[in-house]
Write a protein that holds these residues in place. Structure first.
Motif, PDB file in Angstrom:
ATOM      1  N   PHE A 246      10.232   5.497  87.811  1.00 51.93           N
ATOM      2  CA  PHE A 246       8.816   5.671  87.438  1.00 51.93           C
ATOM      3  C   PHE A 246       8.781   5.449  85.897  1.00 51.93           C
ATOM      4  CE2 PHE A 246       5.387   7.843  85.364  1.00 51.93           C
ATOM      5  CZ  PHE A 246       4.313   7.531  86.173  1.00 51.93           C
ATOM      6  N   LEU A 247       9.747   6.033  85.205  1.00 47.33           N
ATOM      7  CA  LEU A 247       9.727   5.885  83.613  1.00 47.33           C
ATOM      8  C   LEU A 247       9.836   4.493  83.276  1.00 47.33           C
ATOM      9  CD1 LEU A 247      11.594   8.818  82.461  1.00 47.33           C
ATOM     10  CD2 LEU A 247       9.071   8.721  82.534  1.00 47.33           C
ATOM     11  N   LYS A 248      10.581   3.697  83.945  1.00 50.22           N
ATOM     12  CA  LYS A 248      10.831   2.033  83.676  1.00 50.22           C
ATOM     13  C   LYS A 248       9.517   1.382  83.647  1.00 50.22           C
ATOM     14  CE  LYS A 248      15.463   2.154  85.797  1.00 50.22           C
ATOM     15  NZ  LYS A 248      16.192   1.817  86.828  1.00 50.22           N
ATOM     16  N   THR A 249       8.491   1.894  84.235  1.00 51.95           N
ATOM     17  CA  THR A 249       7.358   1.133  84.290  1.00 51.95           C
ATOM     18  C   THR A 249       6.340   1.458  83.137  1.00 51.95           C
ATOM     19  OG1 THR A 249       5.954   2.797  85.572  1.00 51.95           O
ATOM     20  CG2 THR A 249       7.170   0.875  86.563  1.00 51.95           C
ATOM     21  N   HIS A 250       6.966   2.589  82.223  1.00 50.71           N
ATOM     22  CA  HIS A 250       6.114   3.015  81.085  1.00 50.71           C
ATOM     23  C   HIS A 250       6.765   2.516  79.816  1.00 50.71           C
ATOM     24  CE1 HIS A 250       3.635   5.086  83.802  1.00 50.71           C
ATOM     25  NE2 HIS A 250       3.151   5.735  82.922  1.00 50.71           N
ATOM     26  N   GLN A 251       6.694   1.644  79.288  1.00 48.73           N
ATOM     27  CA  GLN A 251       7.163   1.077  77.988  1.00 48.73           C
ATOM     28  C   GLN A 251       6.638   1.770  76.838  1.00 48.73           C
ATOM     29  OE1 GLN A 251       9.674  -1.374  78.084  1.00 48.73           O
ATOM     30  NE2 GLN A 251       9.372  -1.166  80.305  1.00 48.73           N
TER      31      GLN A 251
ATOM     32  N   ALA B  21      20.901   5.330  81.696  1.00 44.76           N
ATOM     33  CA  ALA B  21      21.349   4.341  80.977  1.00 44.76           C
ATOM     34  C   ALA B  21      20.588   3.045  80.898  1.00 44.76           C
ATOM     35  CB  ALA B  21      22.857   3.827  81.392  1.00 44.76           C
ATOM     36  N   SER B  22      20.237   2.765  82.324  1.00 49.45           N
ATOM     37  CA  SER B  22      19.144   1.563  82.296  1.00 49.45           C
ATOM     38  C   SER B  22      18.088   1.650  81.532  1.00 49.45           C
ATOM     39  CB  SER B  22      19.010   1.388  83.805  1.00 49.45           C
ATOM     40  OG  SER B  22      18.192   2.407  84.506  1.00 49.45           O
ATOM     41  N   PHE B  23      17.453   2.941  81.399  1.00 44.59           N
ATOM     42  CA  PHE B  23      16.349   3.297  80.565  1.00 44.59           C
ATOM     43  C   PHE B  23      16.369   3.166  79.258  1.00 44.59           C
ATOM     44  CE2 PHE B  23      13.269   6.234  79.039  1.00 44.59           C
ATOM     45  CZ  PHE B  23      12.096   5.647  79.494  1.00 44.59           C
ATOM     46  N   LEU B  24      17.829   3.247  78.762  1.00 43.88           N
ATOM     47  CA  LEU B  24      17.782   3.371  77.250  1.00 43.88           C
ATOM     48  C   LEU B  24      17.655   2.067  76.224  1.00 43.88           C
ATOM     49  CD1 LEU B  24      21.365   5.053  77.109  1.00 43.88           C
ATOM     50  CD2 LEU B  24      19.179   5.861  76.459  1.00 43.88           C
ATOM     51  N   SER B  25      17.109   1.194  76.891  1.00 45.35           N
ATOM     52  CA  SER B  25      16.891  -0.221  76.062  1.00 45.35           C
ATOM     53  C   SER B  25      15.678   0.141  75.197  1.00 45.35           C
ATOM     54  CB  SER B  25      16.733  -1.395  76.877  1.00 45.35           C
ATOM     55  OG  SER B  25      15.744  -1.510  77.808  1.00 45.35           O
ATOM     56  N   ASN B  26      14.970   0.668  75.506  1.00 48.79           N
ATOM     57  CA  ASN B  26      13.598   1.032  74.686  1.00 48.79           C
ATOM     58  C   ASN B  26      13.507   2.228  73.969  1.00 48.79           C
ATOM     59  OD1 ASN B  26      12.430  -1.309  75.958  1.00 48.79           O
ATOM     60  ND2 ASN B  26      11.682  -0.399  77.636  1.00 48.79           N
TER      61      ASN B  26
ATOM     62  N   LYS C 131      30.906   7.758  79.051  1.00 48.51           N
ATOM     63  CA  LYS C 131      31.180   6.472  78.745  1.00 48.51           C
ATOM     64  C   LYS C 131      30.071   5.614  79.101  1.00 48.51           C
ATOM     65  CE  LYS C 131      36.262   7.392  79.408  1.00 48.51           C
ATOM     66  NZ  LYS C 131      37.377   7.168  80.244  1.00 48.51           N
ATOM     67  N   ILE C 132      29.470   5.826  80.374  1.00 47.20           N
ATOM     68  CA  ILE C 132      28.176   5.090  80.670  1.00 47.20           C
ATOM     69  C   ILE C 132      27.211   4.937  79.530  1.00 47.20           C
ATOM     70  CG2 ILE C 132      26.532   4.791  82.572  1.00 47.20           C
ATOM     71  CD1 ILE C 132      28.313   6.183  84.710  1.00 47.20           C
ATOM     72  N   VAL C 133      26.939   6.344  79.165  1.00 46.90           N
ATOM     73  CA  VAL C 133      25.954   6.439  78.207  1.00 46.90           C
ATOM     74  C   VAL C 133      26.268   5.560  76.792  1.00 46.90           C
ATOM     75  CG1 VAL C 133      24.646   7.892  76.364  1.00 46.90           C
ATOM     76  CG2 VAL C 133      24.755   8.353  78.903  1.00 46.90           C
ATOM     77  N   ALA C 134      27.592   5.431  76.272  1.00 48.22           N
ATOM     78  CA  ALA C 134      28.263   4.973  75.160  1.00 48.22           C
ATOM     79  C   ALA C 134      28.059   3.477  75.556  1.00 48.22           C
ATOM     80  CB  ALA C 134      29.344   5.312  74.869  1.00 48.22           C
ATOM     81  N   SER C 135      28.194   2.896  76.863  1.00 51.48           N
ATOM     82  CA  SER C 135      28.262   1.505  77.180  1.00 51.48           C
ATOM     83  C   SER C 135      27.036   0.941  76.952  1.00 51.48           C
ATOM     84  CB  SER C 135      28.892   1.215  78.480  1.00 51.48           C
ATOM     85  OG  SER C 135      28.846  -0.018  78.498  1.00 51.48           O
ATOM     86  N   SER C 136      25.774   1.968  77.379  1.00 51.29           N
ATOM     87  CA  SER C 136      24.346   1.262  77.415  1.00 51.29           C
ATOM     88  C   SER C 136      23.940   1.239  76.005  1.00 51.29           C
ATOM     89  CB  SER C 136      23.649   2.167  78.324  1.00 51.29           C
ATOM     90  OG  SER C 136      23.570   3.497  77.758  1.00 51.29           O
ATOM     91  N   LEU C 137      24.380   2.103  75.241  1.00 48.10           N
ATOM     92  CA  LEU C 137      24.022   2.085  73.784  1.00 48.10           C
ATOM     93  C   LEU C 137      24.287   0.601  72.865  1.00 48.10           C
ATOM     94  CD1 LEU C 137      24.965   5.895  72.853  1.00 48.10           C
ATOM     95  CD2 LEU C 137      22.691   4.798  73.299  1.00 48.10           C
ATOM     96  N   LYS C 138      25.343   0.340  73.627  1.00 47.00           N
ATOM     97  CA  LYS C 138      25.588  -1.261  72.754  1.00 47.00           C
ATOM     98  C   LYS C 138      24.219  -2.052  72.832  1.00 47.00           C
ATOM     99  CE  LYS C 138      30.484  -0.890  74.118  1.00 47.00           C
ATOM    100  NZ  LYS C 138      31.619  -1.101  74.751  1.00 47.00           N
ATOM    101  N   LYS C 139      23.517  -1.966  73.974  1.00 41.00           N
ATOM    102  CA  LYS C 139      22.231  -2.895  74.134  1.00 41.00           C
ATOM    103  C   LYS C 139      21.131  -2.333  73.456  1.00 41.00           C
ATOM    104  CE  LYS C 139      24.332  -3.648  78.819  1.00 41.00           C
ATOM    105  NZ  LYS C 139      24.256  -3.006  79.968  1.00 41.00           N
ATOM    106  N   ASN C 140      21.268  -1.188  72.882  1.00 41.59           N
ATOM    107  CA  ASN C 140      20.056  -0.560  72.123  1.00 41.59           C
ATOM    108  C   ASN C 140      20.193  -0.954  70.807  1.00 41.59           C
ATOM    109  OD1 ASN C 140      18.553   1.402  70.902  1.00 41.59           O
ATOM    110  ND2 ASN C 140      18.083   2.356  72.813  1.00 41.59           N
ATOM    111  N   LYS C 141      19.076  -1.564  70.182  1.00 38.18           N
ATOM    112  CA  LYS C 141      19.024  -1.890  68.790  1.00 38.18           C
ATOM    113  C   LYS C 141      17.986  -1.015  68.105  1.00 38.18           C
ATOM    114  CE  LYS C 141      21.506  -5.258  69.670  1.00 38.18           C
ATOM    115  NZ  LYS C 141      23.079  -5.161  69.330  1.00 38.18           N
TER     116      LYS C 141
END
Length: 110
Positions: free
Chosen positions: A40-45, A68-73, A90-100
């Motif tokens: 649900f949250l993925k649809t709320h930018q 982790a898939s939600f972390l980009s925003n 480790k999953i969270v840390a890996s996803s943070l590489k994509k978050n600017k």
């Protein structure tokens, strides 16, 4: 606008785009509940701050992947006392590489 909401009531946000922070506090939820919330949250930018405080069961690998898939925003992320284990971290840390845009991360009491 900040909102503390029970996972079962997340659908109240369906048409509300002014909420920017969601907090889940002391919840009993498993992987399926986490998946439901994050699909649900993925649809709320508009949501840029997420707080999950005190989950009474483990997030698990699948639940952590959903987060982790939600972390980009995200600008702010709190995963306080969510029984996070090494694999989930480790999953969270890996996803943070994509978050600017992340400005605050709180992984305390895990």
């Amino acid at each position: 606008m900040n909102l503390i909401v029970k996972p079962s009531k997340i659908s109240i946000l369906k048409y509300n785009r002014s909420v920017i922070c969601i907090a889940f506090d002391g919840i009993h939820i498993g992987t399926e509940g986490i998946k439901e919330i994050f699909s649900f949250l993925k649809t709320h930018q508009s949501i840029t701050s997420l707080e999950i405080n005190g989950i009474y069961s483990r997030l698990g690998v699948e639940g952590t992947r959903e987060i982790a898939s939600f972390l980009s925003n995200e600008n702010q992320l709190t995963l306080w006392d969510v029984n996070m284990q090494d694999e989930e971290a480790k999953i969270v840390a890996s996803s943070l590489k994509k978050n600017k845009s992340l400005k605050m991360l709180n992984l305390g009491n895990n």
